[in-house]
Design a protein around this motif. Structure first.
Motif, PDB file in Angstrom:
ATOM      1  N   GLY A   1       0.809  -1.203   0.000  1.00 44.74           N
ATOM      2  CA  GLY A   1       0.000   0.000   0.000  1.00 44.74           C
ATOM      3  C   GLY A   1       0.842   1.252   0.000  1.00 44.74           C
ATOM      4  N   TYR A   2       0.207   2.379   0.338  1.00 45.35           N
ATOM      5  CA  TYR A   2       0.949   3.634   0.412  1.00 45.35           C
ATOM      6  C   TYR A   2       0.297   4.572   1.418  1.00 45.35           C
ATOM      7  N   PHE A   3       1.154   5.416   1.979  1.00 48.43           N
ATOM      8  CA  PHE A   3       0.713   6.477   2.872  1.00 48.43           C
ATOM      9  C   PHE A   3       0.431   7.741   2.048  1.00 48.43           C
ATOM     10  N   PRO A   4      -0.331   8.691   2.578  1.00 48.98           N
ATOM     11  CA  PRO A   4      -0.571   9.938   1.849  1.00 48.98           C
ATOM     12  C   PRO A   4       0.740  10.618   1.458  1.00 48.98           C
ATOM     13  N   ASP A   5       0.850  11.061   0.222  1.00 49.95           N
ATOM     14  CA  ASP A   5       2.049  11.736  -0.281  1.00 49.95           C
ATOM     15  C   ASP A   5       1.665  12.478  -1.556  1.00 49.95           C
ATOM     16  N   THR A   6       2.440  13.493  -1.897  1.00 52.43           N
ATOM     17  CA  THR A   6       2.145  14.285  -3.092  1.00 52.43           C
ATOM     18  C   THR A   6       3.055  13.967  -4.262  1.00 52.43           C
ATOM     19  N   SER A   7       4.149  13.236  -4.035  1.00 49.02           N
ATOM     20  CA  SER A   7       5.070  12.920  -5.129  1.00 49.02           C
ATOM     21  C   SER A   7       4.719  11.570  -5.744  1.00 49.02           C
ATOM     22  N   THR A   8       5.179  11.355  -6.993  1.00 50.54           N
ATOM     23  CA  THR A   8       4.705  10.219  -7.788  1.00 50.54           C
ATOM     24  C   THR A   8       5.826   9.475  -8.495  1.00 50.54           C
ATOM     25  N   THR A   9       7.008   9.395  -7.897  1.00 49.67           N
ATOM     26  CA  THR A   9       8.136   8.759  -8.578  1.00 49.67           C
ATOM     27  C   THR A   9       8.057   7.243  -8.578  1.00 49.67           C
ATOM     28  N   ASN A  10       7.307   6.645  -7.649  1.00 56.80           N
ATOM     29  CA  ASN A  10       7.215   5.197  -7.543  1.00 56.80           C
ATOM     30  C   ASN A  10       6.054   4.690  -8.398  1.00 56.80           C
ATOM     31  N   THR A  11       6.387   3.958  -9.446  1.00 55.50           N
ATOM     32  CA  THR A  11       5.373   3.477 -10.388  1.00 55.50           C
ATOM     33  C   THR A  11       4.949   2.030 -10.127  1.00 55.50           C
ATOM     34  N   ASP A  12       5.432   1.409  -9.066  1.00 53.57           N
ATOM     35  CA  ASP A  12       5.068   0.021  -8.778  1.00 53.57           C
ATOM     36  C   ASP A  12       3.550  -0.144  -8.750  1.00 53.57           C
ATOM     37  N   HIS A  13       3.075  -1.246  -9.296  1.00 48.34           N
ATOM     38  CA  HIS A  13       1.654  -1.614  -9.346  1.00 48.34           C
ATOM     39  C   HIS A  13       0.817  -0.635 -10.164  1.00 48.34           C
ATOM     40  N   GLY A  14       1.456   0.292 -10.870  1.00 49.57           N
ATOM     41  CA  GLY A  14       0.719   1.295 -11.610  1.00 49.57           C
ATOM     42  C   GLY A  14       0.087   2.348 -10.727  1.00 49.57           C
ATOM     43  N   TRP A  15       0.516   2.406  -9.466  1.00 43.21           N
ATOM     44  CA  TRP A  15      -0.082   3.365  -8.529  1.00 43.21           C
ATOM     45  C   TRP A  15       0.438   4.783  -8.747  1.00 43.21           C
ATOM     46  N   ASN A  16       1.686   4.917  -9.252  1.00 46.48           N
ATOM     47  CA  ASN A  16       2.284   6.245  -9.449  1.00 46.48           C
ATOM     48  C   ASN A  16       2.116   7.100  -8.199  1.00 46.48           C
ATOM     49  N   HIS A  17       2.560   6.538  -7.095  1.00 44.80           N
ATOM     50  CA  HIS A  17       2.359   7.159  -5.786  1.00 44.80           C
ATOM     51  C   HIS A  17       3.532   6.792  -4.897  1.00 44.80           C
ATOM     52  N   ASP A  18       4.146   7.799  -4.265  1.00 50.44           N
ATOM     53  CA  ASP A  18       5.268   7.540  -3.368  1.00 50.44           C
ATOM     54  C   ASP A  18       4.781   7.166  -1.969  1.00 50.44           C
ATOM     55  N   SER A  19       5.766   6.861  -1.121  1.00 48.82           N
ATOM     56  CA  SER A  19       5.506   6.367   0.239  1.00 48.82           C
ATOM     57  C   SER A  19       4.790   5.024   0.206  1.00 48.82           C
ATOM     58  N   GLN A  20       5.154   4.207  -0.803  1.00 46.59           N
ATOM     59  CA  GLN A  20       4.664   2.834  -0.855  1.00 46.59           C
ATOM     60  C   GLN A  20       5.390   1.988   0.186  1.00 46.59           C
ATOM     61  N   PHE A  21       4.733   0.941   0.636  1.00 40.81           N
ATOM     62  CA  PHE A  21       5.317   0.057   1.636  1.00 40.81           C
ATOM     63  C   PHE A  21       4.901  -1.379   1.363  1.00 40.81           C
ATOM     64  N   VAL A  22       5.624  -2.296   1.981  1.00 38.19           N
ATOM     65  CA  VAL A  22       5.226  -3.696   2.017  1.00 38.19           C
ATOM     66  C   VAL A  22       5.380  -4.170   3.460  1.00 38.19           C
ATOM     67  N   ILE A  23       4.405  -4.920   3.940  1.00 42.77           N
ATOM     68  CA  ILE A  23       4.462  -5.544   5.263  1.00 42.77           C
ATOM     69  C   ILE A  23       4.215  -7.030   5.066  1.00 42.77           C
ATOM     70  N   ARG A  24       5.047  -7.873   5.660  1.00 40.99           N
ATOM     71  CA  ARG A  24       4.897  -9.328   5.546  1.00 40.99           C
ATOM     72  C   ARG A  24       4.722  -9.937   6.938  1.00 40.99           C
ATOM     73  N   LEU A  25       3.707 -10.761   7.068  1.00 39.70           N
ATOM     74  CA  LEU A  25       3.326 -11.350   8.351  1.00 39.70           C
ATOM     75  C   LEU A  25       3.385 -12.871   8.235  1.00 39.70           C
ATOM     76  N   PRO A  26       4.461 -13.498   8.692  1.00 40.23           N
ATOM     77  CA  PRO A  26       4.578 -14.953   8.552  1.00 40.23           C
ATOM     78  C   PRO A  26       3.579 -15.695   9.433  1.00 40.23           C
ATOM     79  N   LYS A  27       3.132 -16.828   8.939  1.00 44.15           N
ATOM     80  CA  LYS A  27       2.180 -17.643   9.701  1.00 44.15           C
ATOM     81  C   LYS A  27       2.773 -18.067  11.037  1.00 44.15           C
ATOM     82  N   HIS A  28       4.040 -18.451  11.021  1.00 44.51           N
ATOM     83  CA  HIS A  28       4.718 -18.889  12.239  1.00 44.51           C
ATOM     84  C   HIS A  28       5.616 -17.746  12.736  1.00 44.51           C
ATOM     85  N   TRP A  29       5.055 -16.906  13.587  1.00 45.73           N
ATOM     86  CA  TRP A  29       5.701 -15.661  14.030  1.00 45.73           C
ATOM     87  C   TRP A  29       6.536 -15.891  15.281  1.00 45.73           C
TER      88      TRP A  29
END
Length: 427
Positions: A85-113
């Motif tokens: 996903g992404y947090f609110p931001d006004t810049s658009t340099t990150n084109t991943d997923h076609g979102w064209n939105h910065d402050s993108q992130f990834v969080i991974r939650l393993p089943k066996h934590w």
């Protein structure tokens, strides 16, 4: 949207394709909410590591190109939930997923934590998936939840973000802290309790972020680990170390023997010479221009990003003519704004390649170790030289007899951090 391939055994469920009344596994994905995020999408995956996510479209392999040595063996087979996903931001340099939105992130939650969380920012101008094989895979295999940010701006013109010199880099720090707070709450929601330990980790610019977090936001972390970390200091950092190499290398290629001595005298390690051509063409000039434009935009007038590879004295605003010491006080204040102090307040392990020709030990790792000591924080810092280590493991292929991968040293250092930095540690 996230690209999804027809690989049914690897992709168990995605929230975007789960119909009403779907199984509990799909519901479990859809319940993930990221505090402060403008948008997020959750996916239940059979494998959160890069082995699985490269097949399901939940990573971008191009983002970690050059960071791995040939033949590196990576862990795999870690099921769980990924949130993009992404947090609110006004810049658009990150084109991943076609979102064209910065402050993108990834969080991974393993089943066996295992009850812990690792947070990372990417090296250089890369994005949130850059650390997937070298950090995410390693810690997921141990049971940690993992979170990474794109730092709020990406690419070779990141200096266009912000209103005043230093703003783009200052945003990096805010975005790491923002994600850390959010990821802790996501873990609490998902697992029913907050992480017992939270470590910051990073390579190069990501390592600089680790140090800053432990200096400025220690309450968020149990400890940190950095790898060939970038260092900004009041003396200029890259802006002081790169111009001498840029001036000397073209003369070295033409046979001027004194040029080699000049590069060595600027702090670049002996026996790293076979990397110099690569760094001259790909890294030294580019990094000097990006950082200089960020903190000293007036040096080259209205030109954006300077003039690459110009001979000294040939062009106004030439990269190779840059002299940080003689620049106006306003420039020095801008650099001081983004500079480290060494005043870490949580345990930190730094690993530094002895043959790193981008952030050499003499002018980066060694300097920060002295800064930590001067700040009275030496008991909180363990500094490890890795013989034969280059800036990134992808460079080992240049000379496999001289250069050695650093990923095994990162794994060993992380194991040491686990034993050393515990929740009861206080500064």
């Amino acid at each position: 949207m996230l690209r999804r391939l027809a690989v049914a055994p690897l992709l168990l469920a995605t929230v975007l394709s789960v119909p009403a009344g779907a199984a509990d596994q799909g519901d479990r994905c859809s319940r993930i909410r990221v505090p402060g995020a403008e948008y997020s999408v959750s996916s239940c995956l059979a494998d959160l590591t890069s082995t699985g996510t490269r097949l399901t479209g939940h990573t971008q392999e191009i983002e970690w190109k050059g960071l791995l040595a040939d033949g590196a063996v990576l862990p795999s087979g870690v099921p769980g939930i990924q949130v993009d996903g992404y947090f609110p931001d006004t810049s658009t340099t990150n084109t991943d997923h076609g979102w064209n939105h910065d402050s993108q992130f990834v969080i991974r939650l393993p089943k066996h934590w295992n009850g812990g969380l690792v947070v990372a920012g990417p090296p250089g101008t890369r994005r949130q998936y850059a650390n997937d094989p070298i950090i995410s895979d390693q810690v997921l295999a141990k049971g940690y939840a993992y979170a990474a940010t794109d730092k709020g701006n990406t690419g070779d013109e990141l200096y266009q973000d912000g209103d005043r010199p230093g703003d783009a880099i200052m945003e990096w720090h805010r975005r790491v802290a923002e994600l850390t707070v959010a990821a802790k709450e996501v873990a609490r929601q998902h697992y029913g309790r907050a992480p017992g330990v939270t470590y910051a980790a990073g390579l190069s610019a990501g390592g600089y972020l680790v140090r800053w977090q432990l200096e400025h936001y220690p309450e968020l972390y149990t400890g940190g680990i950095d790898w060939n970390a970038l260092v900004f200091t009041k003396d200029g950092g890259l802006l002081a170390t790169l111009p001498p190499a840029l001036r000397a290398y073209p003369r070295l290629v033409k046979g001027d023997r004194s040029a080699r001595e000049e590069i060595l005298a600027a702090g670049y390690p002996k026996d790293s010479e076979s990397q110099w051509g690569y760094h001259y063409n790909k890294q030294w000039d580019l990094l000097q221009r990006i950082v200089r434009e960020e903190v000293d935009p007036d040096y080259d007038g209205d030109r954006q990003g300077g003039t690459p590879f110009c001979p000294p004295g040939s062009t106004p605003g030439c990269d190779t003519d840059y002299d940080f010491a003689s620049r106006p006080e306003s420039v020095h204040r801008a650099v001081e704004r983004i500079s480290l102090t060494g005043d870490i307040k949580r345990p930190l392990i730094s690993i530094q390649g002895t043959l790193d020709a981008l952030t050499p030990p003499a002018t980066f790792g060694d300097v920060y170790d002295r800064m930590v000591t001067a700040a009275g924080r030496a008991p909180l810092h363990r500094y490890v030289h890795v013989p034969g280590g280059t800036h990134t493991d992808g460079l080992v292929v240049i000379d496999t007899k001289t250069y050695k991968p650093m990923l095994p040293s990162f794994v060993a250092a992380f194991n040491e951090l686990e034993s050393w930095a515990r929740p009861t540690t206080r500064s």
